[in-house]
Enzyme design. Structure first.
Site, short mmCIF file in Angstrom:
data_model
loop_
_atom_site.label_atom_id
_atom_site.label_comp_id
_atom_site.label_asym_id
_atom_site.label_seq_id
_atom_site.Cartn_x
_atom_site.Cartn_y
_atom_site.Cartn_z
N ARG A 227 0.85 -1.19 0.00
CA ARG A 227 0.00 0.00 0.00
C ARG A 227 0.89 1.24 0.00
O ARG A 227 1.94 1.26 0.67
CB ARG A 227 -0.92 0.02 1.23
CG ARG A 227 -2.14 -0.87 1.13
CD ARG A 227 -3.11 -0.40 0.04
NE ARG A 227 -4.31 -1.22 -0.08
CZ ARG A 227 -4.48 -2.19 -0.98
NH1 ARG A 227 -3.50 -2.50 -1.82
NH2 ARG A 227 -5.63 -2.84 -1.06
N HIS A 275 -1.26 -0.16 -9.97
CA HIS A 275 -2.03 -1.07 -9.09
C HIS A 275 -2.54 -2.28 -9.86
O HIS A 275 -3.73 -2.59 -9.86
CB HIS A 275 -3.19 -0.32 -8.40
CG HIS A 275 -3.63 -1.00 -7.12
ND1 HIS A 275 -4.08 -0.31 -6.02
CD2 HIS A 275 -3.67 -2.30 -6.77
CE1 HIS A 275 -4.40 -1.16 -5.06
NE2 HIS A 275 -4.15 -2.39 -5.49
P1 NAP Z 1 -2.15 -10.69 5.29
O1 NAP Z 1 -2.26 -12.15 5.01
O2 NAP Z 1 -3.13 -10.07 6.22
O3 NAP Z 1 -0.66 -10.43 5.80
C1 NAP Z 1 -0.27 -9.19 6.31
C2 NAP Z 1 1.12 -9.33 6.89
O4 NAP Z 1 1.55 -8.04 7.37
C3 NAP Z 1 1.17 -10.28 8.09
O5 NAP Z 1 2.34 -11.04 8.08
C4 NAP Z 1 1.17 -9.31 9.27
O6 NAP Z 1 1.80 -9.80 10.43
C5 NAP Z 1 1.97 -8.18 8.71
N1 NAP Z 1 1.72 -6.95 9.48
C6 NAP Z 1 0.55 -6.28 9.61
N2 NAP Z 1 0.72 -5.22 10.44
C7 NAP Z 1 2.00 -5.25 10.83
C8 NAP Z 1 2.78 -4.43 11.68
N3 NAP Z 1 2.26 -3.36 12.30
N4 NAP Z 1 4.09 -4.75 11.85
C9 NAP Z 1 4.63 -5.84 11.24
N5 NAP Z 1 3.94 -6.66 10.43
C10 NAP Z 1 2.64 -6.36 10.21
O7 NAP Z 1 -2.23 -9.85 3.94
P2 NAP Z 1 -1.90 -10.34 2.46
O8 NAP Z 1 -3.06 -11.06 1.89
O9 NAP Z 1 -0.59 -10.99 2.46
O10 NAP Z 1 -1.85 -8.93 1.72
C11 NAP Z 1 -0.89 -7.95 2.11
C12 NAP Z 1 -1.26 -6.61 1.51
O11 NAP Z 1 -1.01 -6.63 0.10
C13 NAP Z 1 -2.75 -6.26 1.58
O12 NAP Z 1 -3.10 -5.75 2.84
C14 NAP Z 1 -2.87 -5.23 0.50
O13 NAP Z 1 -2.61 -3.96 1.06
C15 NAP Z 1 -1.77 -5.59 -0.49
N6 NAP Z 1 -2.28 -6.08 -1.78
C16 NAP Z 1 -1.92 -5.40 -2.90
C17 NAP Z 1 -2.38 -5.85 -4.13
C18 NAP Z 1 -1.95 -5.17 -5.40
O14 NAP Z 1 -2.48 -5.45 -6.47
N7 NAP Z 1 -0.99 -4.27 -5.34
C19 NAP Z 1 -3.21 -6.97 -4.23
C20 NAP Z 1 -3.55 -7.63 -3.05
C21 NAP Z 1 -3.08 -7.18 -1.83
P3 NAP Z 1 1.18 -11.08 11.23
O15 NAP Z 1 1.46 -12.26 10.32
O16 NAP Z 1 1.96 -11.13 12.47
O17 NAP Z 1 -0.28 -10.81 11.39
#
Ligand code: NAP
Length: 312
Positions: A227, A275
């Site tokens: 993000r 994006h």
């Molecule tokens: P997820 O499964 O919820 O994983 C998020 C990760 O971030 C987890 O490992 C979490 O830690 C960590 N995290 C969250 N807050 C944190 C903090 N304050 N300090 C350290 N680590 C933290 O999410 P995901 O499905 O992998 O997706 C990740 C992000 O990718 C989404 O939220 C979205 O913003 C982005 N995204 C972008 C696209 C694009 O097209 N560009 C598409 C899809 C998603 P824990 O494991 O300890 O909870």
């Protein structure tokens, strides 16, 4: 009795999802009526939504068991005080594959120095360059959730030493895992490529600020498909202009679409992708929606619920 599913994600998504959702619900054995207009909100059992979805006030949907977001990121919906129903984010195998490809492709671009050859064909034979092989180039993945783990595993399979960082401590085969502030410092100080795959929450805003960017090795590259607000934009520009960072490839921004006059577009050390790293894929995502509805009807726990106190 069929369950009532209100597809409230908007007309464009409806065109993409309509055939796949019908198929997926049938395959999941769910007897459902999918609605596009709702006269009686209290009769709706499930809502499928997206950022800019058609429902802004969720309070009349008193029977609704689940609000299923079609996007992985939920920062635009978690602040809605009327949304008191359980909220699920999208974890879509098609989206994950897409993200892995974007991350691996852009990592290899920088690792192999492809730009020099693709953009610099000037008739001069410069073969004195021996780029390091992957095992010599540590790569950091910040965020070890669904996408970060998958991207980290793909990079590890190519022999990159993958160093990961997440909120909670983890043990993941093939990834050296860290957490906490000291862990972040340790990760950043070694990372030649940094990949941001974290959600946007109050805790993650400006995660990569000037002080943390300064920890990176000279010439490090940043890839941000997470993000936009994870990076302090002004600090990033300073670090690139000072020559401390090699490049930033950015897929996400504070304001999207990125305005035409934004300095990122013309910066020689920034690549903008609009994006597109990992869109939700209707064929596979429809199956996830159907499975969550099946679970709701079977009394089984929902998949991918958002913890609204954490914000992701
Ligand atoms: P997820 O499964 O919820 O994983 C998020 C990760 O971030 C987890 O490992 C979490 O830690 C960590 N995290 C969250 N807050 C944190 C903090 N304050 N300090 C350290 N680590 C933290 O999410 P995901 O499905 O992998 O997706 C990740 C992000 O990718 C989404 O939220 C979205 O913003 C982005 N995204 C972008 C696209 C694009 O097209 N560009 C598409 C899809 C998603 P824990 O494991 O300890 O909870």
């Amino acid at each position: 009795m069929p369950v009532n599913v209100y597809f409230a994600a908007g007309a464009a998504d409806w065109r993409d999802y309509e055939p796949h959702l019908a198929t997926a619900l049938a395959e999941a054995g769910v007897n459902a009526t999918v609605l596009r207009d709702v006269s009686y909100p209290a009769a709706v059992d499930y809502i499928v939504t997206a950022p800019n979805g058609e429902v802004t006030d969720f309070s009349p949907f008193t029977r609704c068991k689940l609000v299923q977001n079609l996007w992985a990121g939920v920062e635009r919906i978690t602040g809605n005080a009327t949304l008191t129903q359980p909220l699920a984010r999208m974890v879509d195998p098609g989206m994950t594959e897409s993200m892995v490809e974007w991350v691996v492709g852009h990592t290899l671009r920088h690792h192999l120095g492809m730009d020099a050859h693709i953009l610099g064909q000037d008739g001069i034979w410069r073969n004195g360059i021996t780029p390091p092989i992957a095992r010599e180039r540590p790569v950091a993945v910040l965020g070890l959730g669904e996408l970060g783990r998958a991207a980290g595993a793909a990079l590890a399979a190519l022999n990159f030493p993958v160093i990961g960082w997440s909120r909670s401590p983890k043990a993941i085969a093939g990834i050296e895992c860290h957490s906490g502030e000291d862990g972040l410092r340790a990760v950043l100080s070694r990372a030649e490529v940094v990949i941001l795959l974290m959600p946007f929450t109050p805790e993650t805003e400006n995660l990569l600020n000037a002080a943390r960017l300064a920890l990176l090795p000279q010439g490090a590259v940043i890839l941000n498909p997470g993000r936009g607000p994870l990076i302090d934009d002004a600090a990033l520009l300073v670090a690139l202009d000072a020559g401390r960072l090699g490049h930033a490839t950015l897929d996400v921004f504070r304001n999207e679409p990125l305005p035409p006059a934004h300095p990122f577009w013309s910066h020689p050390k920034i690549t903008v992708t609009p994006h597109i790293a990992a869109s939700t894929r209707p064929v596979t995502a429809a199956r996830v929606v159907a499975e969550n509805i099946r679970r709701g009807e079977a009394g089984a726990p929902f998949l991918h619920l958002v913890d609204r106190t954490r914000g992701y």
